[in-house]
Write a protein that holds these residues in place. Structure first.
Motif, PDB file in Angstrom:
ATOM      1  N   ALA A 138      -2.637 -11.232  -1.629  1.00 36.07           N
ATOM      2  CA  ALA A 138      -0.951 -10.075  -1.733  1.00 36.07           C
ATOM      3  C   ALA A 138      -0.328 -10.793  -2.587  1.00 36.07           C
ATOM      4  CB  ALA A 138      -1.696  -9.907   0.294  1.00 36.07           C
ATOM      5  N   LYS A 139       0.174 -10.083  -3.589  1.00 34.92           N
ATOM      6  CA  LYS A 139       1.026 -10.316  -4.231  1.00 34.92           C
ATOM      7  C   LYS A 139       1.974 -10.334  -2.834  1.00 34.92           C
ATOM      8  CE  LYS A 139       0.866 -11.327  -8.101  1.00 34.92           C
ATOM      9  NZ  LYS A 139       0.165 -12.208  -8.686  1.00 34.92           N
ATOM     10  N   ALA A 140       3.179 -11.495  -3.699  1.00 35.75           N
ATOM     11  CA  ALA A 140       4.007 -11.893  -2.755  1.00 35.75           C
ATOM     12  C   ALA A 140       4.462 -11.543  -1.962  1.00 35.75           C
ATOM     13  CB  ALA A 140       5.467 -10.862  -3.489  1.00 35.75           C
ATOM     14  N   ALA A 141       3.245 -11.814  -0.899  1.00 35.42           N
ATOM     15  CA  ALA A 141       3.102 -11.849   0.817  1.00 35.42           C
ATOM     16  C   ALA A 141       4.235 -12.333   1.478  1.00 35.42           C
ATOM     17  CB  ALA A 141       1.940 -11.470   1.062  1.00 35.42           C
ATOM     18  N   ASP A 142       4.749 -13.555   1.058  1.00 34.71           N
ATOM     19  CA  ASP A 142       5.155 -14.592   1.901  1.00 34.71           C
ATOM     20  C   ASP A 142       6.134 -14.335   2.169  1.00 34.71           C
ATOM     21  OD1 ASP A 142       3.582 -16.628   2.739  1.00 34.71           O
ATOM     22  OD2 ASP A 142       4.647 -18.480   1.839  1.00 34.71           O
ATOM     23  N   ARG A 143       7.048 -13.697   1.164  1.00 30.37           N
ATOM     24  CA  ARG A 143       8.475 -13.034   1.421  1.00 30.37           C
ATOM     25  C   ARG A 143       8.753 -11.907   2.765  1.00 30.37           C
ATOM     26  NH1 ARG A 143       9.039 -11.546  -5.059  1.00 30.37           N
ATOM     27  NH2 ARG A 143       8.948 -13.716  -5.636  1.00 30.37           N
ATOM     28  N   PRO A 144       9.641 -12.658   3.035  1.00 32.05           N
ATOM     29  CA  PRO A 144       9.218 -11.733   4.884  1.00 32.05           C
ATOM     30  C   PRO A 144      10.347 -10.614   4.283  1.00 32.05           C
ATOM     31  CG  PRO A 144      11.081 -13.773   4.627  1.00 32.05           C
ATOM     32  CD  PRO A 144      10.695 -13.573   3.533  1.00 32.05           C
ATOM     33  N   LYS A 145      10.417  -9.867   3.274  1.00 34.59           N
ATOM     34  CA  LYS A 145      10.906  -8.450   2.328  1.00 34.59           C
ATOM     35  C   LYS A 145       9.833  -7.502   2.035  1.00 34.59           C
ATOM     36  CE  LYS A 145      15.877  -8.665   2.770  1.00 34.59           C
ATOM     37  NZ  LYS A 145      17.284  -8.412   1.958  1.00 34.59           N
ATOM     38  N   MET A 204       3.899  -8.896   6.992  1.00 32.60           N
ATOM     39  CA  MET A 204       3.946  -8.445   8.136  1.00 32.60           C
ATOM     40  C   MET A 204       1.934  -8.428   8.135  1.00 32.60           C
ATOM     41  SD  MET A 204       5.936  -9.258  10.292  1.00 32.60           S
ATOM     42  CE  MET A 204       5.215  -8.587  11.452  1.00 32.60           C
ATOM     43  N   SER A 205       1.511  -7.782   7.302  1.00 31.44           N
ATOM     44  CA  SER A 205       0.368  -7.116   7.901  1.00 31.44           C
ATOM     45  C   SER A 205      -1.291  -8.261   7.034  1.00 31.44           C
ATOM     46  CB  SER A 205       0.412  -5.597   7.100  1.00 31.44           C
ATOM     47  OG  SER A 205       0.205  -5.489   5.351  1.00 31.44           O
ATOM     48  N   THR A 206      -0.581  -9.147   6.160  1.00 32.09           N
ATOM     49  CA  THR A 206      -1.462  -9.914   5.812  1.00 32.09           C
ATOM     50  C   THR A 206      -1.103 -11.699   6.680  1.00 32.09           C
ATOM     51  OG1 THR A 206       0.151 -10.719   4.081  1.00 32.09           O
ATOM     52  CG2 THR A 206      -1.130  -8.789   3.814  1.00 32.09           C
ATOM     53  N   TYR A 234      -5.478  -6.820  11.686  1.00 31.76           N
ATOM     54  CA  TYR A 234      -6.602  -6.088  11.525  1.00 31.76           C
ATOM     55  C   TYR A 234      -5.837  -4.664  11.472  1.00 31.76           C
ATOM     56  CZ  TYR A 234      -9.900  -2.333  12.744  1.00 31.76           C
ATOM     57  OH  TYR A 234     -10.634  -0.934  12.616  1.00 31.76           O
ATOM     58  N   GLY A 235      -6.616  -3.977   9.905  1.00 30.54           N
ATOM     59  CA  GLY A 235      -5.981  -2.883  10.007  1.00 30.54           C
ATOM     60  C   GLY A 235      -6.892  -1.766   8.611  1.00 30.54           C
ATOM     61  N   ARG A 236      -6.161  -0.598   8.467  1.00 29.54           N
ATOM     62  CA  ARG A 236      -6.929  -0.021   6.701  1.00 29.54           C
ATOM     63  C   ARG A 236      -6.758  -0.610   5.780  1.00 29.54           C
ATOM     64  NH1 ARG A 236     -11.754   2.530   6.666  1.00 29.54           N
ATOM     65  NH2 ARG A 236     -12.161   3.828   4.599  1.00 29.54           N
ATOM     66  N   PHE A 237      -7.373  -1.735   4.313  1.00 32.53           N
ATOM     67  CA  PHE A 237      -6.645  -2.225   3.542  1.00 32.53           C
ATOM     68  C   PHE A 237      -7.160  -1.920   3.048  1.00 32.53           C
ATOM     69  CE2 PHE A 237      -6.207  -5.664   6.818  1.00 32.53           C
ATOM     70  CZ  PHE A 237      -5.169  -6.617   6.361  1.00 32.53           C
ATOM     71  N   THR A 238      -6.499  -1.588   1.765  1.00 26.21           N
ATOM     72  CA  THR A 238      -6.335  -0.495   0.601  1.00 26.21           C
ATOM     73  C   THR A 238      -6.216  -1.909  -0.859  1.00 26.21           C
ATOM     74  OG1 THR A 238      -5.451   1.436   0.406  1.00 26.21           O
ATOM     75  CG2 THR A 238      -6.102   0.639  -1.330  1.00 26.21           C
ATOM     76  N   PHE A 239      -7.345  -1.678  -1.270  1.00 26.40           N
ATOM     77  CA  PHE A 239      -8.202  -2.741  -2.481  1.00 26.40           C
ATOM     78  C   PHE A 239      -7.945  -2.778  -3.642  1.00 26.40           C
ATOM     79  CE2 PHE A 239      -9.477  -4.302   1.470  1.00 26.40           C
ATOM     80  CZ  PHE A 239      -9.177  -5.915   1.563  1.00 26.40           C
ATOM     81  N   VAL A 285      -4.818  -6.755  -2.773  1.00 25.95           N
ATOM     82  CA  VAL A 285      -4.262  -5.640  -1.921  1.00 25.95           C
ATOM     83  C   VAL A 285      -3.255  -5.330  -1.702  1.00 25.95           C
ATOM     84  CG1 VAL A 285      -3.568  -6.208   0.670  1.00 25.95           C
ATOM     85  CG2 VAL A 285      -4.687  -7.312  -0.187  1.00 25.95           C
ATOM     86  N   GLU A 286      -3.368  -3.711  -2.319  1.00 29.50           N
ATOM     87  CA  GLU A 286      -2.775  -3.103  -2.509  1.00 29.50           C
ATOM     88  C   GLU A 286      -1.893  -2.630  -1.406  1.00 29.50           C
ATOM     89  OE1 GLU A 286      -2.399  -0.753  -6.036  1.00 29.50           O
ATOM     90  OE2 GLU A 286      -3.007  -3.479  -6.396  1.00 29.50           O
ATOM     91  N   GLU A 287      -2.189  -2.241   0.020  1.00 24.57           N
ATOM     92  CA  GLU A 287      -1.536  -1.842   1.005  1.00 24.57           C
ATOM     93  C   GLU A 287      -2.338  -1.707   2.475  1.00 24.57           C
ATOM     94  OE1 GLU A 287      -2.117   3.444   1.047  1.00 24.57           O
ATOM     95  OE2 GLU A 287      -0.652   2.348   0.116  1.00 24.57           O
ATOM     96  N   CYS A 288      -1.436  -1.582   2.755  1.00 21.95           N
ATOM     97  CA  CYS A 288      -2.211  -1.568   4.968  1.00 21.95           C
ATOM     98  C   CYS A 288      -1.675  -1.335   5.425  1.00 21.95           C
ATOM     99  CB  CYS A 288      -1.933  -3.217   5.180  1.00 21.95           C
ATOM    100  SG  CYS A 288      -2.843  -3.904   6.712  1.00 21.95           S
ATOM    101  N   ASP A 289      -2.500  -0.166   6.461  1.00 28.53           N
ATOM    102  CA  ASP A 289      -1.686   0.828   7.421  1.00 28.53           C
ATOM    103  C   ASP A 289      -2.747  -0.279   8.705  1.00 28.53           C
ATOM    104  OD1 ASP A 289      -1.710   2.190   9.691  1.00 28.53           O
ATOM    105  OD2 ASP A 289      -2.918   3.878   9.173  1.00 28.53           O
ATOM    106  N   LEU A 290      -1.565  -0.789   9.814  1.00 24.03           N
ATOM    107  CA  LEU A 290      -1.685  -1.998  10.258  1.00 24.03           C
ATOM    108  C   LEU A 290      -2.191  -1.588  11.609  1.00 24.03           C
ATOM    109  CD1 LEU A 290      -1.876  -5.424  10.622  1.00 24.03           C
ATOM    110  CD2 LEU A 290       0.697  -5.031  11.712  1.00 24.03           C
ATOM    111  N   ASN A 291      -3.325  -1.824  12.761  1.00 23.65           N
ATOM    112  CA  ASN A 291      -3.452  -1.553  13.872  1.00 23.65           C
ATOM    113  C   ASN A 291      -3.877  -2.487  14.451  1.00 23.65           C
ATOM    114  OD1 ASN A 291      -4.489   1.044  12.624  1.00 23.65           O
ATOM    115  ND2 ASN A 291      -6.669   0.214  12.145  1.00 23.65           N
ATOM    116  N   GLU A 292      -3.178  -3.568  14.376  1.00 21.96           N
ATOM    117  CA  GLU A 292      -3.432  -4.559  15.707  1.00 21.96           C
ATOM    118  C   GLU A 292      -3.396  -6.190  14.807  1.00 21.96           C
ATOM    119  OE1 GLU A 292      -3.452  -7.053  18.728  1.00 21.96           O
ATOM    120  OE2 GLU A 292      -3.908  -4.851  19.318  1.00 21.96           O
TER     121      GLU A 292
END
Length: 245
Positions: free
Chosen positions: A36-43, A48-50, A55-60, A69-76
């Protein structure tokens, strides 16, 4: 190639300045690892989703050398697990067991179902953690092909006697007359609980209700049985036990 799947984050490893390497349990492809590129950056959109337990719908995006990881539709998020050290430790143990046991590059729907439901009951205080731990361990053992033989005595077929005996090494049940050596004595309540975990439909699995004494007797049996199958120890389990003794 791009693909999508329901998935939960089992483990996070920070790489580089702000990237995350995720270990995920996906419904369609089992255990995978993805950056997940740059996912440690708050913005960052993935920040939030990684996180752990998300849990959610992940697109890879699946490249030649790595998956991203391209995106995530977060469920829980199972946020309450992060605010209670006991719940966090047990949840991490569940995650580590799944990392070790779930299949790779194949359907893992039943594994994901077991983990999600276990985390839900843990996060919402629906089942005592000790009972939930035993449920998870023995059901997982059954999922990976090591369902214990609990229908009756291995030798004579007797369904139950006043006390029964279980061989943790072989997963076999014996009556009082056929117990032999290397077996552990169990009450009928403990045997009934084990049978419920192994044989019940998934919809009824988490309805198990036992006394404190039975829960205390059940826990070391399910733990030792699974660890014997996997032939290894788990640091997450050691930590969980250290804060619950």
């Amino acid at each position: 190639m791009t693909f999508s799947s329901d998935a939960i984050v089992l483990k996070i490893t920070k790489t580089g300045e702000s990237d995350r390497l995720l270990t995920l349990l996906t419904r369609d492809r089992g255990i995978i690892k993805a950056f997940a590129k740059a996912a440690d950056r708050p913005k960052n959109k993935l920040h939030m989703s990684t996180n752990l337990f998300c849990y959610g719908r992940f697109t890879f995006y699946e490249g030649v050398k790595s998956t991203k990881v391209e995106e995530c539709d977060l469920n829980e998020t199972f946020y309450s697990l992060q605010t209670d050290i006991g719940k966090l430790a047990l949840g991490q143990y569940f995650n580590e067991l799944m990392t070790e046991s779930a299949p790779v590059e194949t359907d893992a729907n039943e594994y994901l179902r077991l983990l999600l439901n276990s985390l839900f009951f843990l996060a919402n205080d629906r089942i005592h953690p000790r009972i939930l731990k035993s449920l998870f361990e023995m059901r997982l053992a059954s999922l990976i092909g090591y369902m214990p033989s609990l229908v009756g005595c291995k030798e004579c077929g007797e369904y139950e006697t006043d006390t029964m005996f279980f061989n943790i090494m072989t997963g076999e049940l014996f009556c009082n007359a056929c117990k032999g050596t290397g077996t552990k004595q169990l009450s009928l309540d403990t045997v009934s609980a084990m049978r419920h975990i192994v044989f019940s439909d998934f919809e009824k699995l988490f309805s198990l209700s036992v006394t404190e004494n039975t829960a205390n007797a059940l826990e070391p049996v399910t733990e030792k049985y699974l660890l014997n199958i996997l032939k290894r120890s788990f640091r997450t389990l050691d930590f969980y036990k250290s804060i619950n003794n």
